[in-house]
Design a protein around this motif. Structure first.
Motif, PDB file in Angstrom:
ATOM      1  N   ILE A 104       0.846  -1.192   0.000  1.00  0.00           N
ATOM      2  CA  ILE A 104       0.000   0.000   0.000  1.00  0.00           C
ATOM      3  C   ILE A 104       0.879   1.240   0.000  1.00  0.00           C
ATOM      4  O   ILE A 104       1.784   1.376   0.828  1.00  0.00           O
ATOM      5  N   ASP A 105       0.621   2.094  -0.970  1.00  0.00           N
ATOM      6  CA  ASP A 105       1.370   3.348  -1.085  1.00  0.00           C
ATOM      7  C   ASP A 105       0.481   4.488  -0.609  1.00  0.00           C
ATOM      8  O   ASP A 105      -0.508   4.836  -1.273  1.00  0.00           O
ATOM      9  N   HIS A 106       0.814   5.031   0.551  1.00  0.00           N
ATOM     10  CA  HIS A 106      -0.058   6.055   1.133  1.00  0.00           C
ATOM     11  C   HIS A 106      -0.014   7.354   0.342  1.00  0.00           C
ATOM     12  O   HIS A 106      -0.987   8.108   0.321  1.00  0.00           O
ATOM     13  N   ALA A 107       1.116   7.622  -0.321  1.00  0.00           N
ATOM     14  CA  ALA A 107       1.219   8.872  -1.081  1.00  0.00           C
ATOM     15  C   ALA A 107       0.220   8.884  -2.235  1.00  0.00           C
ATOM     16  O   ALA A 107      -0.536   9.840  -2.424  1.00  0.00           O
ATOM     17  N   SER A 108       0.188   7.782  -2.990  1.00  0.00           N
ATOM     18  CA  SER A 108      -0.729   7.736  -4.145  1.00  0.00           C
ATOM     19  C   SER A 108      -2.081   7.149  -3.765  1.00  0.00           C
ATOM     20  O   SER A 108      -2.993   7.082  -4.587  1.00  0.00           O
ATOM     21  N   ASN A 109      -2.192   6.687  -2.526  1.00  0.00           N
ATOM     22  CA  ASN A 109      -3.423   6.072  -2.043  1.00  0.00           C
ATOM     23  C   ASN A 109      -3.819   4.879  -2.914  1.00  0.00           C
ATOM     24  O   ASN A 109      -4.970   4.745  -3.332  1.00  0.00           O
ATOM     25  N   THR A 110      -2.870   4.016  -3.175  1.00  0.00           N
ATOM     26  CA  THR A 110      -3.115   2.830  -4.002  1.00  0.00           C
ATOM     27  C   THR A 110      -2.554   1.587  -3.335  1.00  0.00           C
ATOM     28  O   THR A 110      -1.631   1.646  -2.522  1.00  0.00           O
ATOM     29  N   ALA A 111      -3.149   0.459  -3.717  1.00  0.00           N
ATOM     30  CA  ALA A 111      -2.630  -0.861  -3.345  1.00  0.00           C
ATOM     31  C   ALA A 111      -2.243  -1.552  -4.642  1.00  0.00           C
ATOM     32  O   ALA A 111      -2.888  -1.354  -5.672  1.00  0.00           O
TER      33      ALA A 111
END
Lengths: 334, 334, 334, 334
Positions: free
Chosen positions: D141-148
């Motif tokens: 999970i990438d919190h910066a891009s808000n993606t999994a």
């Protein structure tokens, strides 16, 4: 399996019963339960003991005469129990041999009401149509001829129906700490509404908690397949059952056994899934205890199985799948 | 209703049959059909006539010996017919009295294959799991004892099963110009897989087209309830049936009648809906022909109805709901 | 739609398309059909041709003004066609690109009637309750704002609904010689009631007979998911579609494709089974055309799939399962 | 979210809320529950209070790295709570406004295992086929891009999926003394697996016991409609919710509300019945709060309703039916 266990099983499944201990218990409106749950037992039984008790009808015996209303019932399906069976531990199987059931009174009740029935909207199959009216039928019971009499409300017709008493509710405390309403049939048994829960048959349950915690209720004097109008001929019963424990034997769903047949229960919606549960359980039983391969068992069931659609009116629907023992190899284990 | 019609009905439903005309017809792979449809008839019958014919098994008699494969079948459920019944018009009811069914040979076939079966994925209940293997069982038929023998493939076990021959397929041309595959059961009958289609019983169909166009096929020597493994003991049959027409009587779904009981058919998915169809039809039949109110009929069925879940493997599932005539008032009309 | 988008859409789903031939055909009550079946075509199209035609509404344009009754409809879902597509052979796939749909008139119709609807008894989910009354709503259509207006019958309320025209019926001749009513959705498409059958999208069908035999009908100006009350805003349409044939590509069930997504159709009862059909088809499509393993495809769908429950009111229920292309690997084959 | 929108949302669903009290509670493996039941609360909240807490993932945060097995999970769906809401009494409605949900960590988990999934046999839809293998996918999970990120196990493919966190489990103590497993969705809410349980929305529950007893759990970072493979992107969450009580307002099933829409929940099998429940509830809501007649509401829903099939994998299936407020008359009562 040791000899002691073998003998216990034999006694559980057959007619000869020697000097057993008899535990008597009287149920009434003040001590009935409305849940299958893990609560303090009302009595303790040892394996082999006979329980001599009674059950109230599904309306708490509250519907007595023309003019009475369904709203007079203090609750649905009051349960007698629970009974703690000593030695029963999770992972065991509880065997309940039904010795004797007798209608406790001279009248049964049938009722049509909102929320119950296969041919009218219910809580879980709701529709926008105007409801059917509430109606109550009273069935005089003649103990001499062992019949109940249906009397039409809208015409001058009556007919006698043979009485075949059975326990609509029979079950144990659920697994995992669940507590379920007494109108629900599920893995723990419960409101199975299966005519197979009658004198001479044995019911098996998974033991989910220490002591198993057996509940009985919802006596039926007679019922059509599917219980389509939502009720049987509802009666209080006098019941005698004998309990036994099969140690170390785990089952997933309730089972019935008669002298002639082995039977498995599936309960959920739609009926399709209830049937799949009952039959995969029956394939498994035949495979494990009688030694046929799963595919041979499946094929054989396709040729000789019987299906009872017990009810299609409770929150979950109940199918009983069965095969007569005469079609099976010799049993490998009891 | 006039006296002539009454007598026609009586003869349709009972055993005494006077000097009827007999129409013989021989079915073979070159003249069978694979659809219930409105096509040119193979023969004409008058009301009261007896049809003496044969049906191929559901595999077109192609599976004969170990090593044969399901792919050898030229099609599923080859049908004998259609037969044109003179005088039958849309809005009438066709009555087919089954006089006699005999297994045409010394062997039946059971098979497990992809796409059929209640406990494995099918075309309409597909899943991603690996399939079950194709398997074929052969059932020697002993005409003297009237039994078929199941022989396990994976162990040394065999057992005799009583032969009860019935027509798995019996139906007429559908309404509205539809043509349906011979594996489908629906309002026009078809692949009902109902053991009720056996000697001594009468089957009623809605007449949808001029001449009704009767089809027969898919003989079964024996079948378990639900036909759960996807096949019965599949056999060719020799069949004798008598046809009659009930003029001006419209029914929605097929019905069965025996000396003891009246029975209605519902076919669709899930089983829940098949049951609702069968029982609303049965409530209607009791209301119209026996004079009970709908609610009295509903209540009575809740106490004495029988349910046969015929099959849960064809595209539509089939439920037969029934009530014994002894529980009904005197019939108001034939 | 601007020109850029139009070109993008064209390129998205088809071979390059040069100056197309346009085939015009005018449908009216005298030439419509009520079956998906193998009958003589009304016109022939070549791959790449554009069909410019019209459809009547589901009531045959017979319901026009307050006081009109459902019984005035000459039949349900009159179909325009069939159209023979040259070169289409069994085993191929027919691609129908929907270029343009316009409501043909100034009014749409909604109706509540017996036998249709998810919240009232129907022919295949019958109950004993009193029926809902027949009711008809008229929806004035404003072409300038592209809206239809709902006007409550029992209170003073009205609201505008955006018009999104689509073909409720789009399908081909069934396999195996079957002929099916125009109210049925199934493997051949038919009464899918899927809003995905709208301008810009391509619908794919299995070709079951020579020429495929395309049928169109049952225009909807707008519809809620599930079409729960039994009807959409029913309208006649003017339609332009372009046909193509994908040779040697066999599919089992209809599919949709937009610029953004691939979509599969499942149709049967209960919804559970319709969903299983749609999703096993989608897993297969992803596996075969995009190269993910079946289990990876299954997992990915569990995270990003969309489900449209198109309708739960026709004889079979329809589910459309979809995945946006942005979540898929590059396509391996067209 | 900007301040204006926040205020609009607050005013949309509740009485005016002043400087709220914030109650913090930390969940861990030692204090989670596995039942919706009436047990001692872990904290007390007043109406208007904000609960600031966390939830473990459905595996109890036990699946961390390749090689871990599903059997390592201490139980399914550990629940945070229960929280006692002061003033909530049976017959009231509990309103839970979800203020904020954030994934608590850098990884989510997807898993394929026996007994869960729409396209494989399960405990309640059992079959005889060989099972699918257990498989686990890890989603960074990438919190910066808000993606999994989905990473295929059987090929070199990965793709980013937008994170939309929601509570798979949100519910209260059941009625009638029942206690239900945390994998069950029902009248009390529970394992609804509805993406509607996300920041900005309000969830309404019937209050069945004093204090309501709110439970939260089973965070999902993203999920496809139907949750077909049996799991979402399973994550621990940090959650902030605000509770309120609507006194004297009784509802039967959970409801959602956003700024744009009102939504009702139905949960049972088959999907058909879940849909009937959700839509009769929605018809009732529109009728009671917005003043349309039931038949007008039914018709309008047939034109503009949306259906979310949340999941078809838990013991009960969940449908959310909704209508945008812009299609409704002015609300008559809050």
């Amino acid at each position: 399996m040791n000899k002691f266990l073998f003998l216990a099983l034999v006694s559980a499944c057959s007619q000869t019963i020697a000097a057993q201990n008899v535990v008597k218990y009287q149920a009434n409106l003040n001590n009935v339960k409305y849940l299958y749950a893990t609560v303090a037992p009302v009595a303790h039984l040892k394996p082999g003991d006979i329980l001599d008790t009674n059950t109230l009808d599904c309306f708490g015996d509250a519907i007595r005469k023309p003019g009475d209303r369904l709203s007079m019932a203090p609750g649905d399906n009051p349960l007698t129990g629970p009974f703690f069976i000593e030695g029963a531990e999770p992972g065991d199987t509880l065997a309940v041999k039904i010795l004797d059931l007798e209608v406790n009174g001279d009248q049964g009740v049938g009722a049509l009401g909102p929320g119950f029935g296969a041919l009218n909207p219910t809580n879980y199959t709701p529709m926008l149509n105007p409801p059917l009216p509430e109606r109550i039928w009273f069935y005089p019971i003649d103990h001499a001829s062992n019949t109940a009499t249906f009397k039409a409300l809208d015409s001058r017709f009556e007919v006698k129906i043979p009485v075949h008493p059975f326990l609509g509710c029979i079950g144990v405390a659920p697994a995992g700490g669940e507590a379920r309403s007494s109108i629900v049939p599920a893995e723990f048994g419960g409101n199975l509404d299966s005519p197979e829960a009658s004198a001479g048959n044995t019911v098996y349950f998974p033991v989910n908690v220490k002591g198993a915690l057996l509940y009985l209720g919802d006596g039926h004097a007679a019922m059509g397949d599917g219980e389509v109008a939502g009720a049987a001929i509802e009666v209080p019963l006098h019941a005698r059952v004998q309990v036994n424990v099969i140690k170390g034997r785990r089952i997933n769903w309730p089972r019935f056994e008669s002298e002639q047949a082995i039977m498995t229960v599936g309960a959920y919606r739609p009926v399709d899934d209830a049937l799949r549960i009952a039959f995969t359980e029956l394939v498994g039983w035949i495979h494990e205890d009688y030694g046929l391969s799963e595919l041979d068992a499946y094929e054989l069931l396709g040729k000789v199985a019987k299906i009872r659609l017990s009810e299609m009116v409770d929150p979950n629907y109940v199918v009983v799948a069965s095969i007569e023992k005469k079609y099976l190899p010799e049993r490998k284990r009891p």
